[in-house]
Write a protein that holds these residues in place. Structure first.
Motif, PDB file in Angstrom:
ATOM      1  N   LEU A   6     -24.383  27.447 -28.749  1.00  0.00           N
ATOM      2  CA  LEU A   6     -23.234  28.509 -28.505  1.00  0.00           C
ATOM      3  C   LEU A   6     -22.655  28.279 -27.138  1.00  0.00           C
ATOM      4  CD1 LEU A   6     -22.129  30.850 -29.843  1.00  0.00           C
ATOM      5  CD2 LEU A   6     -23.867  32.335 -28.905  1.00  0.00           C
ATOM      6  N   PHE A   7     -23.520  28.120 -26.320  1.00  0.00           N
ATOM      7  CA  PHE A   7     -22.876  27.954 -24.705  1.00  0.00           C
ATOM      8  C   PHE A   7     -22.617  26.643 -24.366  1.00  0.00           C
ATOM      9  CE2 PHE A   7     -24.714  32.359 -25.124  1.00  0.00           C
ATOM     10  CZ  PHE A   7     -23.497  33.018 -24.726  1.00  0.00           C
ATOM     11  N   ASP A   8     -22.451  25.662 -24.754  1.00  0.00           N
ATOM     12  CA  ASP A   8     -22.171  24.285 -24.377  1.00  0.00           C
ATOM     13  C   ASP A   8     -20.838  24.084 -24.091  1.00  0.00           C
ATOM     14  OD1 ASP A   8     -22.822  21.723 -23.968  1.00  0.00           O
ATOM     15  OD2 ASP A   8     -22.584  21.254 -26.106  1.00  0.00           O
ATOM     16  N   PHE A   9     -20.602  24.170 -22.848  1.00  0.00           N
ATOM     17  CA  PHE A   9     -19.066  24.293 -22.412  1.00  0.00           C
ATOM     18  C   PHE A   9     -18.799  22.637 -21.910  1.00  0.00           C
ATOM     19  CE2 PHE A   9     -20.162  28.573 -21.609  1.00  0.00           C
ATOM     20  CZ  PHE A   9     -19.475  29.105 -22.466  1.00  0.00           C
ATOM     21  N   GLY A  10     -19.786  21.724 -22.363  1.00  0.00           N
ATOM     22  CA  GLY A  10     -19.444  20.266 -21.845  1.00  0.00           C
ATOM     23  C   GLY A  10     -18.046  19.722 -22.337  1.00  0.00           C
ATOM     24  N   PRO A  11     -17.880  19.748 -23.579  1.00  0.00           N
ATOM     25  CA  PRO A  11     -16.462  19.165 -24.155  1.00  0.00           C
ATOM     26  C   PRO A  11     -15.445  20.208 -23.742  1.00  0.00           C
ATOM     27  CG  PRO A  11     -18.181  19.561 -26.016  1.00  0.00           C
ATOM     28  CD  PRO A  11     -18.670  20.257 -24.817  1.00  0.00           C
ATOM     29  N   ALA A  12     -15.323  21.347 -23.290  1.00  0.00           N
ATOM     30  CA  ALA A  12     -14.321  21.818 -22.725  1.00  0.00           C
ATOM     31  C   ALA A  12     -14.178  21.511 -21.101  1.00  0.00           C
ATOM     32  CB  ALA A  12     -14.418  23.368 -22.811  1.00  0.00           C
ATOM     33  N   GLY A  14     -15.170  18.636 -19.945  1.00  0.00           N
ATOM     34  CA  GLY A  14     -14.697  17.299 -20.159  1.00  0.00           C
ATOM     35  C   GLY A  14     -13.170  17.264 -20.278  1.00  0.00           C
ATOM     36  N   TYR A  15     -12.711  18.074 -21.003  1.00  0.00           N
ATOM     37  CA  TYR A  15     -11.166  17.999 -21.376  1.00  0.00           C
ATOM     38  C   TYR A  15     -10.404  18.348 -20.079  1.00  0.00           C
ATOM     39  CZ  TYR A  15      -6.911  19.239 -23.575  1.00  0.00           C
ATOM     40  OH  TYR A  15      -5.449  19.345 -23.763  1.00  0.00           O
ATOM     41  N   PHE A  16     -10.866  19.031 -19.261  1.00  0.00           N
ATOM     42  CA  PHE A  16     -10.394  19.328 -18.033  1.00  0.00           C
ATOM     43  C   PHE A  16     -10.094  18.418 -17.030  1.00  0.00           C
ATOM     44  CE2 PHE A  16     -10.461  24.092 -19.065  1.00  0.00           C
ATOM     45  CZ  PHE A  16      -9.131  24.209 -18.617  1.00  0.00           C
ATOM     46  N   HIS A  34      -0.826  18.981 -23.700  1.00  0.00           N
ATOM     47  CA  HIS A  34      -2.100  18.899 -23.102  1.00  0.00           C
ATOM     48  C   HIS A  34      -2.187  19.967 -21.838  1.00  0.00           C
ATOM     49  CE1 HIS A  34      -4.327  16.129 -25.220  1.00  0.00           C
ATOM     50  NE2 HIS A  34      -3.374  15.238 -25.141  1.00  0.00           N
ATOM     51  N   PHE A  35      -0.897  20.015 -21.147  1.00  0.00           N
ATOM     52  CA  PHE A  35      -0.657  21.169 -19.944  1.00  0.00           C
ATOM     53  C   PHE A  35      -0.918  22.482 -20.579  1.00  0.00           C
ATOM     54  CE2 PHE A  35       2.095  23.697 -17.702  1.00  0.00           C
ATOM     55  CZ  PHE A  35       1.391  23.838 -16.539  1.00  0.00           C
ATOM     56  N   ILE A  36      -0.061  22.774 -21.601  1.00  0.00           N
ATOM     57  CA  ILE A  36      -0.177  24.096 -22.237  1.00  0.00           C
ATOM     58  C   ILE A  36      -1.782  24.644 -22.777  1.00  0.00           C
ATOM     59  CG2 ILE A  36       0.637  25.489 -24.225  1.00  0.00           C
ATOM     60  CD1 ILE A  36       3.097  24.089 -23.983  1.00  0.00           C
TER      61      ILE A  36
END
Length: 58
Positions: A6-12, A14-16, A34-36
């Motif tokens: 539930l609180f795995d923010f790794g992919p988010a 990684g996107y940044f 991607h910017f938006i």
């Protein structure tokens, strides 16, 4: 579903912070999308921080 996922923010995160892939073609529309996406996620996180501040600090 368990609490760890539930609180795995790794992919988010990684996107940044991922680097550009030189093999992937890019164009104006893709860069704009991607910017938006990054801007909307950042605004959501700022709003979430403001709400948490108002709920717990005040």
């Amino acid at each position: 579903m368990n609490g760890k996922n539930l609180f795995d923010f790794g992919p988010a995160l990684g996107y940044f912070f991922r680097k550009n892939d030189p093999e992937r073609k890019t164009n104006f529309n893709l860069r704009t999308m991607h910017f938006i996406n990054k801007l909307s996620m950042a605004m959501f996180l700022v709003g979430l921080c403001v709400l948490l501040y108002r709920w717990f600090i005040r």
